[in-house]
Design a protein around this motif. Structure first.
Motif, PDB file in Angstrom:
ATOM      1  N   VAL A  74       0.845  -1.203   0.000  1.00  7.67           N
ATOM      2  CA  VAL A  74       0.000   0.000   0.000  1.00  7.67           C
ATOM      3  C   VAL A  74       0.877   1.249   0.000  1.00  7.67           C
ATOM      4  O   VAL A  74       1.789   1.366   0.822  1.00  7.67           O
ATOM      5  N   ASP A  75       0.631   2.133  -0.945  1.00  6.77           N
ATOM      6  CA  ASP A  75       1.364   3.397  -0.981  1.00  6.77           C
ATOM      7  C   ASP A  75       0.507   4.569  -0.518  1.00  6.77           C
ATOM      8  O   ASP A  75       0.913   5.368   0.306  1.00  6.77           O
ATOM      9  N   ALA A  76      -0.676   4.667  -1.077  1.00 11.14           N
ATOM     10  CA  ALA A  76      -1.517   5.847  -0.853  1.00 11.14           C
ATOM     11  C   ALA A  76      -1.970   5.941   0.609  1.00 11.14           C
ATOM     12  O   ALA A  76      -2.237   4.928   1.254  1.00 11.14           O
ATOM     13  N   HIS A  77      -2.039   7.157   1.083  1.00 10.41           N
ATOM     14  CA  HIS A  77      -2.584   7.393   2.421  1.00 10.41           C
ATOM     15  C   HIS A  77      -4.108   7.506   2.359  1.00 10.41           C
ATOM     16  O   HIS A  77      -4.669   7.925   1.351  1.00 10.41           O
ATOM     17  N   TRP A  78      -4.741   7.136   3.446  1.00  8.11           N
ATOM     18  CA  TRP A  78      -6.205   7.235   3.595  1.00  8.11           C
ATOM     19  C   TRP A  78      -6.949   6.368   2.581  1.00  8.11           C
ATOM     20  O   TRP A  78      -8.085   6.648   2.245  1.00  8.11           O
ATOM     21  N   HIS A  79      -6.311   5.325   2.104  1.00  5.83           N
ATOM     22  CA  HIS A  79      -6.953   4.436   1.137  1.00  5.83           C
ATOM     23  C   HIS A  79      -6.971   3.016   1.706  1.00  5.83           C
ATOM     24  O   HIS A  79      -6.026   2.250   1.522  1.00  5.83           O
ATOM     25  N   PRO A  80      -8.052   2.644   2.382  1.00  7.80           N
ATOM     26  CA  PRO A  80      -8.098   1.319   3.007  1.00  7.80           C
ATOM     27  C   PRO A  80      -8.056   0.189   1.977  1.00  7.80           C
ATOM     28  O   PRO A  80      -8.620   0.309   0.879  1.00  7.80           O
ATOM     29  N   HIS A  81      -7.388  -0.881   2.357  1.00  3.74           N
ATOM     30  CA  HIS A  81      -7.345  -2.100   1.555  1.00  3.74           C
ATOM     31  C   HIS A  81      -7.878  -3.245   2.417  1.00  3.74           C
ATOM     32  O   HIS A  81      -7.561  -3.330   3.599  1.00  3.74           O
ATOM     33  N   GLN A  82      -8.636  -4.112   1.791  1.00  3.63           N
ATOM     34  CA  GLN A  82      -9.267  -5.197   2.549  1.00  3.63           C
ATOM     35  C   GLN A  82      -8.362  -6.423   2.598  1.00  3.63           C
ATOM     36  O   GLN A  82      -7.935  -6.924   1.561  1.00  3.63           O
ATOM     37  N   ILE A  83      -8.105  -6.893   3.811  1.00  6.26           N
ATOM     38  CA  ILE A  83      -7.268  -8.097   3.943  1.00  6.26           C
ATOM     39  C   ILE A  83      -8.049  -9.305   4.444  1.00  6.26           C
ATOM     40  O   ILE A  83      -7.498 -10.408   4.481  1.00  6.26           O
ATOM     41  N   GLY A  84      -9.301  -9.112   4.807  1.00  9.21           N
ATOM     42  CA  GLY A  84     -10.065 -10.264   5.247  1.00  9.21           C
ATOM     43  C   GLY A  84     -11.495  -9.917   5.587  1.00  9.21           C
ATOM     44  O   GLY A  84     -11.845  -8.737   5.738  1.00  9.21           O
ATOM     45  N   ILE A  85     -12.321 -10.970   5.671  1.00  6.30           N
ATOM     46  CA  ILE A  85     -13.734 -10.822   6.022  1.00  6.30           C
ATOM     47  C   ILE A  85     -14.039 -11.786   7.157  1.00  6.30           C
ATOM     48  O   ILE A  85     -13.612 -12.947   7.126  1.00  6.30           O
ATOM     49  N   THR A 122     -12.549  10.267  -0.526  1.00  3.51           N
ATOM     50  CA  THR A 122     -13.540   9.197  -0.473  1.00  3.51           C
ATOM     51  C   THR A 122     -13.231   8.092  -1.479  1.00  3.51           C
ATOM     52  O   THR A 122     -12.999   8.354  -2.653  1.00  3.51           O
ATOM     53  N   GLN A 123     -13.213   6.867  -0.982  1.00  4.54           N
ATOM     54  CA  GLN A 123     -13.035   5.684  -1.823  1.00  4.54           C
ATOM     55  C   GLN A 123     -14.320   4.883  -1.750  1.00  4.54           C
ATOM     56  O   GLN A 123     -14.831   4.628  -0.665  1.00  4.54           O
ATOM     57  N   THR A 124     -14.813   4.470  -2.899  1.00  4.62           N
ATOM     58  CA  THR A 124     -16.061   3.720  -2.864  1.00  4.62           C
ATOM     59  C   THR A 124     -15.829   2.211  -2.851  1.00  4.62           C
ATOM     60  O   THR A 124     -16.753   1.443  -2.656  1.00  4.62           O
ATOM     61  N   ASP A 125     -14.599   1.806  -3.101  1.00  6.64           N
ATOM     62  CA  ASP A 125     -14.325   0.383  -2.877  1.00  6.64           C
ATOM     63  C   ASP A 125     -12.929   0.216  -2.303  1.00  6.64           C
ATOM     64  O   ASP A 125     -12.077   1.094  -2.430  1.00  6.64           O
ATOM     65  N   TYR A 126     -12.743  -0.887  -1.652  1.00 10.14           N
ATOM     66  CA  TYR A 126     -11.483  -1.162  -0.981  1.00 10.14           C
ATOM     67  C   TYR A 126     -10.811  -2.338  -1.682  1.00 10.14           C
ATOM     68  O   TYR A 126     -11.314  -3.461  -1.615  1.00 10.14           O
TER      69      TYR A 126
END
Lengths: 121, 121
Positions: free
Chosen positions: B13-24, B114-118
């Motif tokens: 992950v590079d970008a700040h404030w951009h969540p990435h999903q690692i699990g459910i 705002t990010q609409t998907d992770y």
């Protein structure tokens, strides 16, 4: 809305395999536990379960293999999958658990380790 | 049912404030994010939100005060509470987020962040 310091919370827990609740997020709870030795084989029929290893190395046994979960790693056990958390060489392992408020830590298995409620700390 | 190594995931992950999903976990998701500077003021009307600080120091602003969340600490922001995560002195902070699959990270606020998907990583 206060910070929850994990190190301080672990100092409040002595018993192994006895989860304590440190927070609630909607319908889920955050538990911490100290693990040592072998737990009991069980599954959660309707609930996934997340383990986040804060200290030490967790050996998550499945029926066909064992997954090593090191410090700073997470494993998610899907509903219905039999598992048995274990630590090696009498190491004490500290984990965070994330699961539904309804989850019983030994599933349907009754064991001397079974706890029916999780103290809030 | 593989171990998820947080350090390795943060390297993706590079970008700040951009969540990435690692699990459910059932109806909840585990996200990781790098934070730097100030986010936007927002609330989540129907969802609680957990922040676990993995590296650095998070300053969680509420309308009436700021809570400092150090490395190894967790804060749970209840639904409906306005908050604005911030880091000081251009420090990059690594957090794990735990929230419902339906949660939008800026609530109802539309922002350039705002990010609409992770993305799943």
């Amino acid at each position: 809305m206060k910070s929850i310091n994990l190190k301080e919370k672990y100092e409040l827990v002595d018993a192994h395999w006895h989860p304590h609740q440190i927070g609630i997020v909607d319908n889920m709870q955050v538990l911490l536990a100290k693990l040592k030795g072998e737990f009991v084989w069980h599954a959660h029929e309707n609930e996934d379960e997340l383990f986040h290893v804060i200290k030490g190395t967790l050996h998550m046994q499945f029926r066909d293999r064992t997954e090593v979960v090191n410090e700073g790693e997470i494993i998610i056990v899907p509903k219905g999958i039999e598992h048995c958390p274990t630590t090696k060489n009498k190491e004490e392992v500290q984990v965070l658990l994330f699961e539904k408020l309804t989850t019983n830590h030994t599933g349907k298995v009754e064991s001397e380790l079974t706890q029916t409620d999780y103290p809030k700390i």
